[in-house]
Design an enzyme around this catalytic site. Structure first.
Site, PDB file in Angstrom:
ATOM      1  N   GLU A 200       0.881  -1.182   0.000  1.00  0.00           N
ATOM      2  CA  GLU A 200       0.000   0.000   0.000  1.00  0.00           C
ATOM      3  C   GLU A 200       0.911   1.223   0.000  1.00  0.00           C
ATOM      4  O   GLU A 200       0.957   1.960  -0.977  1.00  0.00           O
ATOM      5  CB  GLU A 200      -0.913   0.000   1.230  1.00  0.00           C
ATOM      6  CG  GLU A 200      -1.859   1.205   1.272  1.00  0.00           C
ATOM      7  CD  GLU A 200      -2.690   1.295   2.563  1.00  0.00           C
ATOM      8  OE1 GLU A 200      -2.285   0.700   3.581  1.00  0.00           O
ATOM      9  OE2 GLU A 200      -3.728   1.989   2.535  1.00  0.00           O
ATOM     10  N   ASP A 279     -11.971   1.799   3.891  1.00  0.00           N
ATOM     11  CA  ASP A 279     -12.579   2.561   4.999  1.00  0.00           C
ATOM     12  C   ASP A 279     -13.582   3.529   4.383  1.00  0.00           C
ATOM     13  O   ASP A 279     -13.307   4.730   4.258  1.00  0.00           O
ATOM     14  CB  ASP A 279     -11.488   3.326   5.757  1.00  0.00           C
ATOM     15  CG  ASP A 279     -10.437   2.393   6.331  1.00  0.00           C
ATOM     16  OD1 ASP A 279     -10.723   1.757   7.355  1.00  0.00           O
ATOM     17  OD2 ASP A 279      -9.350   2.283   5.723  1.00  0.00           O
TER      18      ASP A 279
END
Ligand code: ADE
Ligand code: ZN
Length: 337
Positions: A200, A279
């Site tokens: 990431e 998220d």
């Protein structure tokens, strides 16, 4: 004149990379704060929302952990999961593998039992009420010690009937996966599936390390794996799924704009890529919103969207229910845009 992108809202899909704490909407945060007698340092949900202007993963995690303070009781965790399921049902989600961060709660004095039983209360009836099957994945915080991860896993043993797998999240740069090898070995002994965030913000080498040292079966994100062609060949050959989170990557500035996202290159390379929301409260979209945004920005057509939906079920931990997986795949094949 360009035609409208295909509508993927009701395309059946599995969500495989979703932090339940990252579904805490500003309005819910205020409601829970009031219920628990907590004063938030923001005047309104709108003011809180204005703080969602992140410069990187670290700036997001700071707010993400701070806001969790409103989650205190089983009811809070149940309400959180309930709201996610309700939203996801409207987004074509048929199966959800849900991450949670126990250490972010136990460090505040909330027991792991409160978290798991609270989430479980909502998930137990998800299928009847929303038509969504679910799994829970317990994540270790990689910026805390491997010893703490091992204690967390030990404390979860009474709840293993509710847990399908373990994951590794939080601040990635400078926190390679290797030191967590012993706790992952223990998780495998307990019959748990294994995933980890890698690539990431961290380098491609962390992706290889997660495979080699932790024995993970899926890579969460994996975007930076593209920097290493040999690693890409390995991921393709070994059919290692990547749970990609396009809107998250834009909001945390891993890519400049969605139009620059390498999702099409991932599919062209033959990677088993899936699209997920990470998220969603913080990054501007739930599962179908990610599909739709990608369709618009990247010009994905019906066949690419259908491939992503198929990949999501193929990459899911439905190995214990192949009949259900086959049913979901048939739903994808029968879907008309
Ligand atoms: N925890 C919640 N969201 C995360 C993300 N995008 N990366 C790492 N850890 C996280
Ligand atoms: Zn994540």
């Amino acid at each position: 004149m360009s035609s409208a992108p295909p509508d993927a809202r009701h395309l059946p899909k599995a969500e495989l990379h979703l932090h339940i704490e990252g579904t805490l909407e500003p309005g819910t945060a205020f409601a829970l704060a009031e219920r628990n007698g907590i004063t938030l340092p923001y005047s309104s949900p709108e003011e809180l929302h204005r703080r969602y202007d992140f410069t990187d993963l670290g700036s997001f995690l700071e707010l993400y952990y701070a806001l969790m303070d409103v989650l205190r009781t089983e009811q809070d965790f149940s309400d959180l999961a309930e709201a996610y399921l309700e939203r996801s049902a409207e987004q074509g989600v048929r199966h959800a593998e849900i991450f949670f961060d126990p250490q972010a709660h136990t460090s505040r004095g909330v027991s792991i039992g409160t978290v798991i039983e609270g989430l479980g209360r909502a998930l137990d009836t998800s299928e009847e009420r929303y038509g969504i099957s679910t799994r829970l994945i317990l994540c270790f915080l990689r910026d805390s010690s491997p010893a703490e991860a091992a204690e967390t896993l030990a404390s979860a043993e009474p709840y293993l009937h509710r847990i399908t797998g373990v994951g590794l999240d939080s601040a990635e740069a400078g926190h390679p996966p290797g030191p967590f090898r012993d706790v992952y070995r223990r998780a495998a002994e307990l019959g748990l599936r294994r995933v980890a965030h890698a690539g990431e913000e961290g380098p491609a080498a962390y992706v290889a390390e997660a495979l080699d040292e932790l024995g993970v079966e899926r890579i969460d994100h994996g975007r930076r794996a593209l920097e290493d062609p040999a690693l890409v060949r390995r991921l393709v050959e070994e059919r290692v799924p990547l749970t990609v989170c396009p809107l998250s990557n834009v909001r945390l500035r891993g890519v400049d704009t969605l139009a620059d996202h390498p999702l099409p290159q991932m599919l062209d390379a033959g990677l088993l890529a899936t699209v997920n929301s990470d998220d969603p409260s913080y990054f501007g979209g739930y599962a179908a919103d990610n599909f739709t945004a990608c369709a618009e920005a990247l010009g994905l057509g019906e066949e690419q969207l259908r491939l992503l939906a198929r990949n999501s079920f193929l990459a899911s931990f439905l190995d214990d229910d192949e009949e259900r997986r086959a049913r979901y795949l048939a739903e994808v094949d029968a879907f008309r845009f």
